[in-house]
Design a protein around this motif. Structure first.
Motif, PDB file in Angstrom:
ATOM      1  N   ILE A   1       0.838  -1.205   0.000  1.00  0.00           N
ATOM      2  CA  ILE A   1       0.000   0.000   0.000  1.00  0.00           C
ATOM      3  C   ILE A   1       0.871   1.253   0.000  1.00  0.00           C
ATOM      4  N   ILE A   2       1.937   1.239   0.768  1.00  0.00           N
ATOM      5  CA  ILE A   2       2.846   2.389   0.813  1.00  0.00           C
ATOM      6  C   ILE A   2       3.505   2.606  -0.550  1.00  0.00           C
ATOM      7  N   ASN A   3       3.960   1.529  -1.179  1.00  0.00           N
ATOM      8  CA  ASN A   3       4.667   1.638  -2.457  1.00  0.00           C
ATOM      9  C   ASN A   3       3.749   2.046  -3.609  1.00  0.00           C
ATOM     10  N   THR A   4       2.513   1.542  -3.611  1.00  0.00           N
ATOM     11  CA  THR A   4       1.633   1.753  -4.759  1.00  0.00           C
ATOM     12  C   THR A   4       0.527   2.771  -4.517  1.00  0.00           C
ATOM     13  N   GLY A   5       0.154   2.984  -3.261  1.00  0.00           N
ATOM     14  CA  GLY A   5      -0.977   3.854  -2.968  1.00  0.00           C
ATOM     15  C   GLY A   5      -2.301   3.191  -3.252  1.00  0.00           C
ATOM     16  N   ASP A   6      -2.299   1.875  -3.428  1.00  0.00           N
ATOM     17  CA  ASP A   6      -3.515   1.128  -3.730  1.00  0.00           C
ATOM     18  C   ASP A   6      -4.535   1.214  -2.607  1.00  0.00           C
ATOM     19  N   THR A   7      -5.780   1.015  -2.973  1.00  0.00           N
ATOM     20  CA  THR A   7      -6.858   0.928  -1.992  1.00  0.00           C
ATOM     21  C   THR A   7      -6.861  -0.473  -1.395  1.00  0.00           C
ATOM     22  N   ILE A   8      -7.671  -0.661  -0.382  1.00  0.00           N
ATOM     23  CA  ILE A   8      -7.804  -1.988   0.225  1.00  0.00           C
ATOM     24  C   ILE A   8      -8.342  -2.977  -0.797  1.00  0.00           C
ATOM     25  N   ARG A   9      -9.316  -2.557  -1.577  1.00  0.00           N
ATOM     26  CA  ARG A   9      -9.913  -3.426  -2.598  1.00  0.00           C
ATOM     27  C   ARG A   9      -8.873  -3.839  -3.644  1.00  0.00           C
ATOM     28  N   GLN A  10      -8.076  -2.891  -4.116  1.00  0.00           N
ATOM     29  CA  GLN A  10      -7.043  -3.200  -5.104  1.00  0.00           C
ATOM     30  C   GLN A  10      -5.987  -4.134  -4.527  1.00  0.00           C
TER      31      GLN A  10
ATOM     32  N   LYS B   1      -7.269  -7.670  -4.305  1.00  0.00           N
ATOM     33  CA  LYS B   1      -7.294  -8.305  -5.620  1.00  0.00           C
ATOM     34  C   LYS B   1      -5.901  -8.782  -6.027  1.00  0.00           C
ATOM     35  N   VAL B   2      -4.887  -7.955  -5.774  1.00  0.00           N
ATOM     36  CA  VAL B   2      -3.505  -8.317  -6.121  1.00  0.00           C
ATOM     37  C   VAL B   2      -3.067  -9.576  -5.375  1.00  0.00           C
ATOM     38  N   TYR B   3      -3.409  -9.655  -4.096  1.00  0.00           N
ATOM     39  CA  TYR B   3      -2.952 -10.776  -3.267  1.00  0.00           C
ATOM     40  C   TYR B   3      -3.923 -11.945  -3.232  1.00  0.00           C
ATOM     41  N   GLY B   4      -5.096 -11.789  -3.819  1.00  0.00           N
ATOM     42  CA  GLY B   4      -6.059 -12.884  -3.878  1.00  0.00           C
ATOM     43  C   GLY B   4      -6.642 -13.241  -2.525  1.00  0.00           C
ATOM     44  N   ILE B   5      -6.822 -12.238  -1.661  1.00  0.00           N
ATOM     45  CA  ILE B   5      -7.432 -12.462  -0.357  1.00  0.00           C
ATOM     46  C   ILE B   5      -8.611 -11.505  -0.203  1.00  0.00           C
ATOM     47  N   SER B   6      -9.391 -11.684   0.844  1.00  0.00           N
ATOM     48  CA  SER B   6     -10.589 -10.860   1.010  1.00  0.00           C
ATOM     49  C   SER B   6     -10.249  -9.450   1.472  1.00  0.00           C
ATOM     50  N   LYS B   7     -11.163  -8.532   1.145  1.00  0.00           N
ATOM     51  CA  LYS B   7     -10.999  -7.142   1.582  1.00  0.00           C
ATOM     52  C   LYS B   7     -10.986  -7.061   3.100  1.00  0.00           C
ATOM     53  N   SER B   8     -11.788  -7.888   3.749  1.00  0.00           N
ATOM     54  CA  SER B   8     -11.847  -7.883   5.213  1.00  0.00           C
ATOM     55  C   SER B   8     -10.505  -8.248   5.820  1.00  0.00           C
ATOM     56  N   THR B   9      -9.853  -9.235   5.251  1.00  0.00           N
ATOM     57  CA  THR B   9      -8.546  -9.657   5.756  1.00  0.00           C
ATOM     58  C   THR B   9      -7.527  -8.535   5.591  1.00  0.00           C
TER      59      THR B   9
ATOM     60  N   LEU C   1      -4.610   5.409   3.294  1.00  0.00           N
ATOM     61  CA  LEU C   1      -6.008   4.959   3.303  1.00  0.00           C
ATOM     62  C   LEU C   1      -6.967   6.118   3.538  1.00  0.00           C
ATOM     63  N   GLN C   2      -6.586   7.065   4.386  1.00  0.00           N
ATOM     64  CA  GLN C   2      -7.433   8.234   4.615  1.00  0.00           C
ATOM     65  C   GLN C   2      -7.531   9.085   3.345  1.00  0.00           C
ATOM     66  N   ASN C   3      -6.429   9.212   2.632  1.00  0.00           N
ATOM     67  CA  ASN C   3      -6.452   9.949   1.373  1.00  0.00           C
ATOM     68  C   ASN C   3      -7.343   9.238   0.351  1.00  0.00           C
ATOM     69  N   ASN C   4      -7.200   7.910   0.257  1.00  0.00           N
ATOM     70  CA  ASN C   4      -8.048   7.142  -0.654  1.00  0.00           C
ATOM     71  C   ASN C   4      -9.518   7.326  -0.321  1.00  0.00           C
ATOM     72  N   LYS C   5      -9.821   7.337   0.959  1.00  0.00           N
ATOM     73  CA  LYS C   5     -11.207   7.518   1.401  1.00  0.00           C
ATOM     74  C   LYS C   5     -11.716   8.914   1.039  1.00  0.00           C
ATOM     75  N   ALA C   6     -10.847   9.910   1.150  1.00  0.00           N
ATOM     76  CA  ALA C   6     -11.246  11.285   0.864  1.00  0.00           C
ATOM     77  C   ALA C   6     -11.540  11.510  -0.612  1.00  0.00           C
ATOM     78  N   ILE C   7     -10.871  10.762  -1.493  1.00  0.00           N
ATOM     79  CA  ILE C   7     -11.068  10.986  -2.929  1.00  0.00           C
ATOM     80  C   ILE C   7     -11.917   9.906  -3.599  1.00  0.00           C
ATOM     81  N   ARG C   8     -12.511   9.012  -2.838  1.00  0.00           N
ATOM     82  CA  ARG C   8     -13.255   7.916  -3.460  1.00  0.00           C
ATOM     83  C   ARG C   8     -14.462   8.391  -4.254  1.00  0.00           C
ATOM     84  N   HIS C   9     -15.078   9.490  -3.842  1.00  0.00           N
ATOM     85  CA  HIS C   9     -16.228   9.990  -4.599  1.00  0.00           C
ATOM     86  C   HIS C   9     -15.802  10.475  -5.986  1.00  0.00           C
ATOM     87  N   ILE C  10     -14.583  10.945  -6.098  1.00  0.00           N
ATOM     88  CA  ILE C  10     -14.066  11.378  -7.393  1.00  0.00           C
ATOM     89  C   ILE C  10     -13.838  10.165  -8.296  1.00  0.00           C
TER      90      ILE C  10
END
Length: 85
Positions: free
Chosen positions: A16-25, A28-36, A60-69
């Motif tokens: 997440i630090i390296n890519t800035g990915d969201t939890i969902r992304q 998907k990359v690691y093939g595990i659930s979003k909850s995990t 994650l806070q930044n991702n949350k702030a821009i999710r509507h965009i």
């Protein structure tokens, strides 16, 4: 906590630090659930590596702030694609 879980938490946090990915992304990359992913990077990582947890939380806070965009952009692309078909 087992070493396997600790390593997974660190790996997810570093991703997440390296890519800035969201939890969902990340899930998907690691093939595990979003909850995990969510539990690993918000709760477990805090006790394993507080400094990394702070960095991940900022992203994650930044991702949350821009999710509507991002949602608006996805909807726009959807309708443009429908128009062109």
């Amino acid at each position: 906590m087992t070493t396997r879980v600790e390593n997974r938490c660190r790996e997810l946090g570093q991703h997440i630090i390296n890519t800035g990915d969201t939890i969902r992304q990340t899930a998907k990359v690691y093939g595990i659930s979003k909850s995990t992913v969510h539990i690993d990077v918000t709760k477990r990582l805090q006790s394993i590596s507080p400094a990394m947890a702070r960095d991940v939380n900022k992203i994650l806070q930044n991702n949350k702030a821009i999710r509507h965009i991002r949602g608006g952009e996805a909807t726009k692309e959807k309708y443009l694609k429908m128009k062109n078909d």
